[in-house]
Design a protein around this motif. Structure first.
Motif, PDB file in Angstrom:
ATOM      1  N   PRO A  81     -79.012  -9.187  -2.870  1.00 15.55           N
ATOM      2  CA  PRO A  81     -78.398  -8.008  -3.495  1.00 15.55           C
ATOM      3  C   PRO A  81     -78.696  -6.744  -2.686  1.00 15.55           C
ATOM      4  O   PRO A  81     -79.832  -6.498  -2.298  1.00 15.55           O
ATOM      5  CB  PRO A  81     -79.045  -7.939  -4.872  1.00 15.55           C
ATOM      6  CG  PRO A  81     -80.279  -8.754  -4.786  1.00 15.55           C
ATOM      7  CD  PRO A  81     -80.111  -9.731  -3.672  1.00 15.55           C
ATOM      8  N   VAL A  82     -77.635  -5.940  -2.427  1.00 16.88           N
ATOM      9  CA  VAL A  82     -77.799  -4.748  -1.593  1.00 16.88           C
ATOM     10  C   VAL A  82     -77.225  -3.474  -2.215  1.00 16.88           C
ATOM     11  O   VAL A  82     -77.463  -2.382  -1.705  1.00 16.88           O
ATOM     12  CB  VAL A  82     -77.205  -4.949  -0.179  1.00 16.88           C
ATOM     13  CG1 VAL A  82     -78.041  -5.945   0.618  1.00 16.88           C
ATOM     14  CG2 VAL A  82     -75.746  -5.399  -0.244  1.00 16.88           C
ATOM     15  N   GLY A  83     -76.469  -3.588  -3.308  1.00 19.59           N
ATOM     16  CA  GLY A  83     -75.903  -2.392  -3.930  1.00 19.59           C
ATOM     17  C   GLY A  83     -75.339  -2.686  -5.300  1.00 19.59           C
ATOM     18  O   GLY A  83     -75.098  -3.845  -5.657  1.00 19.59           O
ATOM     19  N   THR A  84     -75.115  -1.620  -6.051  1.00 21.29           N
ATOM     20  CA  THR A  84     -74.597  -1.771  -7.405  1.00 21.29           C
ATOM     21  C   THR A  84     -73.910  -0.479  -7.855  1.00 21.29           C
ATOM     22  O   THR A  84     -74.061   0.576  -7.241  1.00 21.29           O
ATOM     23  CB  THR A  84     -75.725  -2.156  -8.394  1.00 21.29           C
ATOM     24  OG1 THR A  84     -75.147  -2.504  -9.650  1.00 21.29           O
ATOM     25  CG2 THR A  84     -76.735  -1.039  -8.578  1.00 21.29           C
ATOM     26  N   ALA A  85     -73.160  -0.581  -8.929  1.00 25.73           N
ATOM     27  CA  ALA A  85     -72.553   0.567  -9.617  1.00 25.73           C
ATOM     28  C   ALA A  85     -72.193   0.104 -11.020  1.00 25.73           C
ATOM     29  O   ALA A  85     -72.154  -1.101 -11.293  1.00 25.73           O
ATOM     30  CB  ALA A  85     -71.306   1.051  -8.887  1.00 25.73           C
ATOM     31  N   LEU A 112     -71.114  -3.740 -11.296  1.00 31.90           N
ATOM     32  CA  LEU A 112     -70.748  -4.383 -10.039  1.00 31.90           C
ATOM     33  C   LEU A 112     -72.010  -4.644  -9.242  1.00 31.90           C
ATOM     34  O   LEU A 112     -72.947  -3.839  -9.255  1.00 31.90           O
ATOM     35  CB  LEU A 112     -69.820  -3.497  -9.217  1.00 31.90           C
ATOM     36  CG  LEU A 112     -68.469  -3.144  -9.832  1.00 31.90           C
ATOM     37  CD1 LEU A 112     -67.630  -2.348  -8.842  1.00 31.90           C
ATOM     38  CD2 LEU A 112     -67.728  -4.371 -10.275  1.00 31.90           C
ATOM     39  N   LEU A 113     -72.008  -5.757  -8.531  1.00 32.86           N
ATOM     40  CA  LEU A 113     -73.132  -6.115  -7.683  1.00 32.86           C
ATOM     41  C   LEU A 113     -72.592  -6.461  -6.299  1.00 32.86           C
ATOM     42  O   LEU A 113     -71.684  -7.282  -6.173  1.00 32.86           O
ATOM     43  CB  LEU A 113     -73.886  -7.313  -8.264  1.00 32.86           C
ATOM     44  CG  LEU A 113     -75.100  -7.808  -7.491  1.00 32.86           C
ATOM     45  CD1 LEU A 113     -76.174  -6.718  -7.409  1.00 32.86           C
ATOM     46  CD2 LEU A 113     -75.648  -9.079  -8.138  1.00 32.86           C
ATOM     47  N   ALA A 114     -73.145  -5.804  -5.283  1.00 31.93           N
ATOM     48  CA  ALA A 114     -72.803  -6.101  -3.893  1.00 31.93           C
ATOM     49  C   ALA A 114     -73.906  -6.978  -3.320  1.00 31.93           C
ATOM     50  O   ALA A 114     -75.095  -6.657  -3.469  1.00 31.93           O
ATOM     51  CB  ALA A 114     -72.675  -4.814  -3.087  1.00 31.93           C
ATOM     52  N   PHE A 140     -80.635  -3.416 -12.224  1.00 27.69           N
ATOM     53  CA  PHE A 140     -81.718  -2.491 -12.562  1.00 27.69           C
ATOM     54  C   PHE A 140     -82.768  -2.442 -11.455  1.00 27.69           C
ATOM     55  O   PHE A 140     -83.317  -1.376 -11.159  1.00 27.69           O
ATOM     56  CB  PHE A 140     -82.381  -2.878 -13.885  1.00 27.69           C
ATOM     57  CG  PHE A 140     -81.509  -2.716 -15.105  1.00 27.69           C
ATOM     58  CD1 PHE A 140     -80.378  -1.897 -15.100  1.00 27.69           C
ATOM     59  CD2 PHE A 140     -81.820  -3.388 -16.268  1.00 27.69           C
ATOM     60  CE1 PHE A 140     -79.586  -1.760 -16.224  1.00 27.69           C
ATOM     61  CE2 PHE A 140     -81.037  -3.244 -17.413  1.00 27.69           C
ATOM     62  CZ  PHE A 140     -79.922  -2.430 -17.383  1.00 27.69           C
ATOM     63  N   ALA A 141     -83.061  -3.578 -10.837  1.00 28.42           N
ATOM     64  CA  ALA A 141     -84.045  -3.606  -9.754  1.00 28.42           C
ATOM     65  C   ALA A 141     -83.552  -2.785  -8.553  1.00 28.42           C
ATOM     66  O   ALA A 141     -84.326  -2.022  -7.958  1.00 28.42           O
ATOM     67  CB  ALA A 141     -84.335  -5.046  -9.333  1.00 28.42           C
ATOM     68  N   LEU A 142     -82.276  -2.910  -8.213  1.00 27.74           N
ATOM     69  CA  LEU A 142     -81.702  -2.113  -7.123  1.00 27.74           C
ATOM     70  C   LEU A 142     -81.777  -0.632  -7.470  1.00 27.74           C
ATOM     71  O   LEU A 142     -82.192   0.188  -6.637  1.00 27.74           O
ATOM     72  CB  LEU A 142     -80.240  -2.512  -6.873  1.00 27.74           C
ATOM     73  CG  LEU A 142     -80.011  -3.870  -6.227  1.00 27.74           C
ATOM     74  CD1 LEU A 142     -78.554  -4.293  -6.400  1.00 27.74           C
ATOM     75  CD2 LEU A 142     -80.388  -3.826  -4.754  1.00 27.74           C
ATOM     76  N   ARG A 143     -81.361  -0.291  -8.673  1.00 35.32           N
ATOM     77  CA  ARG A 143     -81.376   1.108  -9.108  1.00 35.32           C
ATOM     78  C   ARG A 143     -82.790   1.659  -9.117  1.00 35.32           C
ATOM     79  O   ARG A 143     -83.010   2.811  -8.724  1.00 35.32           O
ATOM     80  CB  ARG A 143     -80.700   1.232 -10.475  1.00 35.32           C
ATOM     81  CG  ARG A 143     -79.197   1.035 -10.386  1.00 35.32           C
ATOM     82  CD  ARG A 143     -78.479   0.815 -11.690  1.00 35.32           C
ATOM     83  NE  ARG A 143     -79.013   1.489 -12.846  1.00 35.32           N
ATOM     84  CZ  ARG A 143     -78.501   1.362 -14.071  1.00 35.32           C
ATOM     85  NH1 ARG A 143     -77.439   0.596 -14.272  1.00 35.32           N
ATOM     86  NH2 ARG A 143     -79.033   1.995 -15.081  1.00 35.32           N
TER      87      ARG A 143
END
Length: 141
Positions: free
Chosen positions: A52-56, A44-46, A15-18
């Motif tokens: 942390p640098v990405g998600t989906a 998914l967490l990259a 949620f923080a990345l988004r």
């Protein structure tokens, strides 16, 4: 970069990345960014090392894996990470019994990105949170 992409239950980090990408950068209303579907999604967490640098997320609906909320921090863009995240979602869909296709709603500026990964656009352009999108599909069978 030492990237790993894994399934996660760490929704706070996702949620923080988004929030950074969609709300802060793109102006998506905060109340539209998270929804009730997050509870049922596979996330998914990259990470680059421990950062942390990405998600989906992936929602399984009948024979469809619906990919959404795909984002990469600005510092990691242009590295191939976005494509790696999409390939990871497709791999999970392929491994899930009964899934025949992967669908997503792409921001129109990203259509070419998804086409290079095998997705095909269909249907009209539509507004989602103030941003033009178009549906795309990748047939698995």
């Amino acid at each position: 970069m030492s990237i790993k992409i894994t399934e996660t239950r760490d929704l706070a980090t996702c949620f923080a990345l988004r929030h950074t990408v969609f709300v802060t950068e793109q102006g998506v209303p905060v109340e539209e960014e998270q929804d009730a579907l997050d509870a049922d999604a596979t996330h998914l967490l990259a990470q680059d090392g421990n950062f942390p640098v990405g998600t989906a997320r992936i929602l399984f609906q009948g024979d469809v894996a619906k990919v959404g909320r795909v984002c990469v921090l600005q510092s990691a863009r242009g590295t191939g990470l976005g494509a790696d995240i999409i390939r990871a979602t497709v791999a999970i869909a392929r491994e899930t019994p009964g899934i025949a296709r992967v669908k997503l709603g792409a921001q129109t500026h990203a259509l070419g990105f998804y086409e290079k990964l095998g997705f095909q656009a269909f249907g009209p352009v539509y507004d989602d949170a103030g941003i033009d999108h178009r549906d795309m599909v990748l047939e698995l069978v």
